[in-house]
Motif scaffolding. Sequence first.
Motif: not given
Length: 503
Positions: A43, A51-54, A422, A458, A473, A475-477
Amino acid sequence: MKSLLPTIFFAVSLLLMETSCASMAPASQELPRSDHKKIIQNLKLPVSSGNYVRIVTNESHEVPDPTRPLLVNLPDGKKTHVIGFSGQNIMMIDSLEKLVKGGTFPVAKVDLKNQYGFNYGGEIDPATGDPFGYAFDSSTWDVAVFRYNDFSGNTKLKLVAGAMATGTDGKPLLIRDGHNNTRQRLFFDAEFKSSGNGFRLFAHNPKAPLNPGLPLEGNWIERDARGKIIFSHGYGGEPITLLNGDLYIDERGWVPFVHETVVEQRNERQSDGTIHKIPYRTAIVVTYLDSTLSRIMKPAETVFDVFRPDGKIWKAADRPTAGPLVEGPHIEVQHEGKPVQSLAELRALRAKRAGLGFQMLFSAGEYFGHYGSYMAYSQGDLHHMKAMTDDSGELTDITAPLRVLFTWIGRPVSFHIGDKEYLLIHGVDRSGLPEGIKLDTLPKPHEWQHFRRQEIVIPVERFMDKGLRKLRMKDDSGLIEKLMKFKPRKVSHIRGLSLIFYS
């Protein structure tokens, strides 16, 4: 190196997927610490797109309670986005696109002075005495920067922050000396000045229209002879700003200041037999100020309480160790579900008698247990907030799956890049906490140093459900689906505990 980042991200994602599929862990199983650490490391990696949680701040510094990014002009003509945090911290970043792609970014201290020119203290590590960690010397919180137009039409920067009151020696009182009940919300004049190789934010000349004077000894709520509250205890809150940072002003020319405050106090018997008044129930209220931010036009009115429509307490707001709590409101002004950009757009909408909506993000409950990120929405005014709920009628935690990775996760605030939305939230990485720490009770004094809240970006999307606007949320992962197979680690339930420290 940049071209390798998508490959690195894909490889780490495959590893996590293989680990999850091999174990096929039921939802009652805890995520292994080794897998947990791998996810946290992932992360923190920057990505090229998607689109990713970082995680965007370093765990070596505590940066809780984010505020909405504000684009400002620096003295050299360049622009920067400013994000405020508790503990006199701000982040300055030239591009929000960089923020959502990830990597960790530094934070800087605000030079914050009281009316006598003395600096407020920053964060003090309880183990070493150095600036660091959660335990504040003379604490400041919810530092938010916004734009303000004065009577001459000049645009200036203002800063709002919570802080301890001033003692008889002219210096800020210290939370460690038992002055927790002198909390005030202050409006400062603010400006950026050249400092070293960059610019530093200076704030001075505080005004305290919300909390005149100090409360009586042992009181958290003080009322005047007519019963009007003239001091009350609370943490988060800021004036409502539009997407570009302009201060929102209603049709009457008033500035709504939405914040939480203690609305009910109770008596508690101490070990020596004495009875003390303590803060109990905390609700979200709005106080209306004049356009100069110096005079209250209408006393605080509750806009969202800890109670469901049927009178029961929201499960999310209940706290085993204290009274029920909702806090940390952030309001976004909307038209037809989209954020209002500026005062100019607001005036145009009012000229057409177009309806406005108010989206409120907030947190609730026990910090070290089920603290989370929630939403309520009102059409037309601030006083008819309807919460986003699940099929059982309880508050829906937008970021619930992330509790597997983090504790103390919440205090959401939204921002936009084009048509993408976000949230910024804070959270404490569970994998970084020593074994044996209980996560639903107040940490012991020597444990505070381990609770360092980091900032998390997010990606979210809006949708309609049964006629109500909601957030979830995105998230593409596949991270969210993975986390839903596990339960949070090391949570114990201790009820009936009476504590003297309250937020």
